[in-house]
Write an enzyme that holds these catalytic residues in place. Structure first.
Site, PDB file in Angstrom:
ATOM      1  N   HIS A 138       0.843  -1.295  -0.034  1.00 29.53           N
ATOM      2  CA  HIS A 138       0.085  -0.166   0.058  1.00 29.53           C
ATOM      3  C   HIS A 138       0.767   1.097   0.053  1.00 29.53           C
ATOM      4  O   HIS A 138       2.168   1.514   0.622  1.00 29.53           O
ATOM      5  CB  HIS A 138      -0.967  -0.096   1.142  1.00 29.53           C
TER       6      HIS A 138
ATOM      7  N   VAL B  34       1.215   3.863   1.732  1.00 30.85           N
ATOM      8  CA  VAL B  34       2.032   4.427   3.012  1.00 30.85           C
ATOM      9  C   VAL B  34       2.906   3.208   3.521  1.00 30.85           C
ATOM     10  O   VAL B  34       3.704   3.612   4.651  1.00 30.85           O
ATOM     11  CB  VAL B  34       1.041   4.706   4.047  1.00 30.85           C
ATOM     12  N   LYS B  35       3.114   2.203   2.977  1.00 37.00           N
ATOM     13  CA  LYS B  35       4.075   0.994   3.537  1.00 37.00           C
ATOM     14  C   LYS B  35       5.452   1.382   3.012  1.00 37.00           C
ATOM     15  O   LYS B  35       5.881   2.569   2.762  1.00 37.00           O
ATOM     16  CB  LYS B  35       3.657  -0.258   3.127  1.00 37.00           C
ATOM     17  N   ILE B  36       6.283   0.377   3.322  1.00 42.75           N
ATOM     18  CA  ILE B  36       7.671   0.642   3.268  1.00 42.75           C
ATOM     19  C   ILE B  36       8.010   0.711   1.982  1.00 42.75           C
ATOM     20  O   ILE B  36       8.873   1.733   1.345  1.00 42.75           O
ATOM     21  CB  ILE B  36       8.632  -0.442   3.777  1.00 42.75           C
TER      22      ILE B  36
END
Length: 382
Positions: A185, A187-189
């Protein structure tokens, strides 16, 4: 507004996606296997199965482990609802194991106590899903030992933790689990726009998850129930779903994976700096662990429960895009209808009453971080 998380898109990401758009394949082309290879290499895993979301990855992981009606899955109440919903998709029941007061991850001691009781009652779970909250791995050695003792399968929900490590081993290597799930997603790493993956050392599980992501269809004659009619032939050998990742998403994901270490190093530097800047404020800092190197997807502080909402709203009013991770799953109306109620998992509920996720993302500047800390200090003193 300084957001709590933000993707980092560079020219090389745009070029990678543009190359796919100009190619012969938008989906089911060479970009997905290339992304899977990059993931497997980074995680030290034999196999990676890319799909269109981490939720899909959790679902096919459960299905590949034959989770069915009358089975039970246990997970942490302090997670996104997908960690529990994957069991319901398979017709199985869900229960929860309360969290550790320091890390907010699933507590191995509480797990041991609950497994002991369930074993006596003849109601052991089929699958345990420990969740690596905020990027910090659970104590997987302890959880894995308990799973082996009680003959339970393990799926690591590492949606927050790609790039993290447990005991000097990459998260995703599955040393103490059957399958590990990642999320991509925005906003993930790292991001593929939307996307997920299931990592496993087991070739049979990998083959089955790859089949399940594509309607349960195979073109492999060795998997068919009778000989193919011709070169066009395929068979649906079990019920699956359309969970395939596109080449467009995979190309973005591969470009991002080239910067995985850079992102995680920067997130760790920002977390260390937060620890220093917030050390004199009346907040509880995120728990750390000697056994894990966190990917630091989130930086979650805890404040006085009596002032929790006022501080949260005050920070947003000052342009700080805080968030809250998570509303305990058992308190959601759907799960209350399954019989869960407030007070069932007090540590997770205590965390909910106090937790605030403050901004943390790789392109965050020191000046942005200073602004967050100044706003928080002002709210705490007001």
């Amino acid at each position: 507004m300084i957001p709590y998380g933000r993707q980092d898109i560079r020219q090389e990401d745009i070029d990678a996606v543009t190359d796919v758009l100009r190619s012969d394949f938008l989906t089911q082309g060479p970009a997905v296997p290339a992304f899977e290879a990059a993931l497997a290499n980074a995680a030290g895993s034999a196999h990676a199965v890319a799909v269109n979301s981490a939720t899909s990855a959790l679902h096919i992981a459960c299905a590949a482990l034959d989770l069915e009606a009358d089975d039970m899955l246990w997970t942490s109440p302090n997670t996104f609802v997908a960690s529990a919903n994957c069991a319901r998709y398979c017709g199985a029941s869900v229960d929860f194991v309360d969290t550790d007061p320091v890390t907010a991850n699933l507590c191995p001691q509480r797990l041991e106590d609950k497994l002991h009781t369930a074993d006596k009652a003849g109601r052991l779970p089929k699958i345990i899903v420990p969740v690596h909250l905020a990027g910090l791995s659970c104590d997987m050695e302890a959880i894995g030992a308990l799973a082996r003792k009680y003959d339970v399968r393990v799926i690591e929900d590492a949606s927050h933790a790609v790039g993290g490590r447990y005991a000097d081993t990459p998260v995703g290597a599955c040393q103490h689990s059957d399958i590990t799930v990642f999320s991509f997603h925005p906003v993930k790493i790292v991001t593929s726009g939307e996307g997920g993956a299931a990592m496993t050392p087991d070739s049979a599980l990998a083959e089955r998850m790859a089949r399940l992501r594509s309607h349960g269809i195979t073109r492999d004659p060795n998997e068919m129930t009778h000989a193919p009619d011709g070169p066009w032939y395929y068979q649906m050998v079990e019920l699956g779903w359309n969970y395939r990742m596109t080449d467009i998403a995979a190309a973005l994901g591969s470009a991002q994976m080239a910067r995985l270490d850079e992102y995680v190093i920067r997130r760790n530097a920002l977390a260390d700096r937060y620890d220093q800047l917030l050390s004199d404020l009346p907040v509880t800092l995120p728990g750390r662990s000697d056994h894990a190197y966190s990917a630091w997807h989130l930086y979650v502080i805890r404040v006085n429960a009596a002032r929790h909402r006022a501080i949260f709203e005050g920070l947003r009013a000052r342009g700080i895009g805080v968030n809250l991770h998570y509303i305990p799953v058992h308190l959601q109306p759907y799960y209350r209808a399954q019989g869960f109620k407030p007070g069932d998992f007090p540590e997770a509920e205590r965390c909910y009453a106090e937790a605030i996720s403050i901004p943390l993302f790789p392109m965050m500047t020191d000046a942005m971080q200073d602004e967050v800390v100044e706003a928080l200090a002002a709210e705490l003193s007001s």
